[in-house]
Scaffold this active site. Structure first.
Site: not given
Ligand SMILES: Cc1ncc(COP(=O)(O)O)c(C=O)c1O
Length: 583
Positions: A323, A351, A382
């Site tokens: 990330s 991610h 996320k």
């Protein structure tokens, strides 16, 4: 208590024969000491008597941390400690008394609670005076904390938190502590799902029906139908027989790696050098020997694999999207090495879940490699916009982690309301391509525009746009300037999250970052770069490149244009879809 007093009295020759009344009187009488007494002048007669104690007297003379254990050994000394704070050298007691008020905002929050001007470094005295040492020579906990913090200030790695309140109805706008509106360009709510009406409506309904909390661990009253449905959904998403949900993916990674690494006999863990802290923690907690291979370096990984007996159990732990750099792990190649050397693979898709693949299962789905991986881990916090983490793997592996991992067993399970939000988000993103497509287009667009201006983007094939600054203080100062002058929030990323000298601004476009918002960001960055004379791609090239910037190679985006659903009427504001340099 009485038993304790009686034990104390019996074992201390002085205390045993001194009535409490006398002790009280001694504590208020001034001390009379022979000249040349080695210890610091005691404040009263009780203290003077303590100094005559064969155990405590020595301790007082030494005035060191040994006094703590000595005091613990001598009940009389302990009684004296409690009754009278031992005086040290003149001035040692300074700072005793009323604690200073906590600064508002807390020192680690950037700006006045927060918003207009960058915060000053916290006043050392204000922090250090929080709790005085018990007596001279005693270990000074508060001073220790402050020294550790000073190290962080000195190497510029001290973390300031910005007060950012993301507004669901005005995504991607937030208000700061002073109410000022800013555009958030660095959230991991990559697709804006935290405010999607389907998600929030389902969460409201679940909240009304099942209340706020889960009510227990999964083992005791905290295992609801919703948890089971979520695990079935996640197993189906990754095409694995089973899945297990944790409070976060930090916990999932830590719990899974530590349990596997300690259970598999003689296990050796191979870990990519850029792996996330949660995996590093899990590996450390496992106690298994680890071998770290250079980031994305297959030759190095193979060399390390060859150094271990083929029959020894091995885990290769790595990520799909890293990330902070945006680089992507070599999933198929690592899976092939795992087969060759009889290892299992542990892939963190934190991610990438929701973001890549036809159903949002991640990079492994996009490149058709899901069935080559043994354990996939992901987050619900996320792209899915809620909170929580999980693993998906074979049924026996999942059942073993469920049965042995303390990080799974001994904690309250996720509240049903959260599970319901995650479930809705996953189901929605299994079919909707619109959010993924818009996010990909906005990323391509922004990378292209920054590249055209020579603003240094760390080259990578993913949705992350890391802008290289190369210095911790400057990175923070640019982030502050963006916030306070341009109402743009981009967090600076410093050591130890990235290597020193590779400090950066980590930008994450979402579907909500329209071309107009991108105009504002690009203009602000280009003005800052010009006014401050910050290094451009060309400047980095002139010094041999840094973090992949200025090396002249080109990197294509992983997601091909033909796989993106381009909305009718969409006009890219910049042609470029690639950036110079290597991944
Ligand atoms: C690669 C990686 N793995 C795991 C985690 C932890 O995920 P969570 O936020 O669900 O704890 C993070 C968090 O940022 C991460 O970047």
């Amino acid at each position: 208590m009485e038993a304790l007093v009686s034990t104390v009295s019996r074992s201390c020759p002085f205390l045993a024969k001194t009535p409490v009344k006398t002790l009280r009187r001694l504590s208020t009488l001034p001390a009379a000491l022979p000249a040349g007494h080695p210890a610091p002048a005691p404040r009263n007669a009780l203290l003077a008597s303590a100094q005559k104690c064969p155990v405590m007297g020595t301790a007082l003379a030494v005035q060191s941390s040994r006094a703590i254990s000595t005091s613990a050994k001598c009940p009389f000394a302990a009684a004296v400690d409690a009754a009278v704070p031992i005086v040290g050298p003149p001035g040692a007691a300074a700072g005793f008394g009323a604690e200073p008020p906590m600064p508002n905002p807390p020192a680690f929050v950037n700006g006045p609670s927060a918003g207009r001007a960058p915060a000053a470094k916290p006043a050392a005295a204000a922090v250090a005076a929080a709790k005085p040492a018990a007596f001279a020579g005693a270990f000074d906990y508060e001073a220790f904390y402050q020294t550790e913090l000073d190290k962080k200030h000195k190497d510029k790695s001290y973390r300031y938190f910005n007060n950012i309140n993301r507004l669901a109805q005005l995504f991607p706008t937030a208000h700061t502590g002073t109410g000022e509106h800013v555009t958030v360009w660095c959230s991991n709510d990559y697709l804006g799902m935290s405010r999607h009406s389907l998600v929030t409506e389902n969460m409201k309904a679940t909240l009304d029906k099942y209340g706020a909390g889960a009510g227990g661990t999964r083992n005791i009253a905290g295992n609801a139908q919703l948890h089971l449905s979520l695990e079935r959904e996640l197993a189906d998403l990754h095409k694995k027989p089973a899945a297990l949900v944790f409070s976060s993916c930090f916990v999932a990674n830590d719990a899974t790696l530590s349990t596997l690494g300690s259970k598999l006999p003689g296990c050796v863990i191979f870990s990519d050098a850029s792996n996330h802290a949660s995996m590093i923690q899990g590996i450390r907690h496992s106690g298994a020997p680890k071998k770290i291979f250079r980031h994305n370096d297959l030759a190095h990984l193979e060399e390390l694999l060859q150094s271990v007996d083929i029959n020894t159990p091995k885990i290769i732990a790595f990520e799909s999207v890293y990330s902070m750099s945006g680089s992507i792990g070599h999933i198929k190649e690592i899976a092939a090495l795992a087969r060759k050397y009889n290892a299992i693979t542990f892939l963190d898709e934190v991610h990438a879940v929701g973001m890549y693949g036809r159903t949002g299962a991640g990079v492994a789905e996009y490149i058709d490699a899901m069935d080559e991986i043994d354990i996939i881990t992901g987050t619900l916090g996320k792209a899915y916009g809620v909170v929580g983490g999980y693993i998906a793997a074979s049924a026996p592996l999942v059942d073993m982690i469920r049965s042995y991992a303390p990080g799974f067993i001994f904690t309250t399970s996720l509240p049903p309301v959260v599970v319901s939000g995650a479930l809705t988000s996953i189901r929605y993103l299994k079919t909707s391509q619109a959010e993924r497509s818009a996010q990909q287009l906005h990323t391509r667009d922004l990378k292209g525009r920054l590249d055209a201006l020579g603003i240094p983007v760390v080259p990578n094939p993913s949705h992350i746009v890391p802008v290289l600054v190369g210095d911790a203080e400057t990175a923070k100062s640019v982030s502050d300037e963006l916030l306070y002058k341009y109402q743009i929030y981009v967090q600076s990323i410093n050591f130890p999250t990235v290597a020193r000298g590779e400090e950066r601004l980590r930008i994450t476009p979402t579907p909500g970052h329209t071309a107009e918002l991108a105009d504002v960001l690009v203009d602000a960055l280009s003005t800052i770069w010009r006014e401050r004379g910050l290094k451009t791609v060309e400047d980095w090239a002139a010094v041999g490149g840094n973090a992949g910037v200025g090396t002249g190679q080109r990197v294509e985006q992983l997601v091909k244009l033909e796989d993106i659903e381009i909305p009718a009427g969409y006009v890219p504001s910049h042609e470029s879809v690639t950036v110079s340099a290597s991944a």
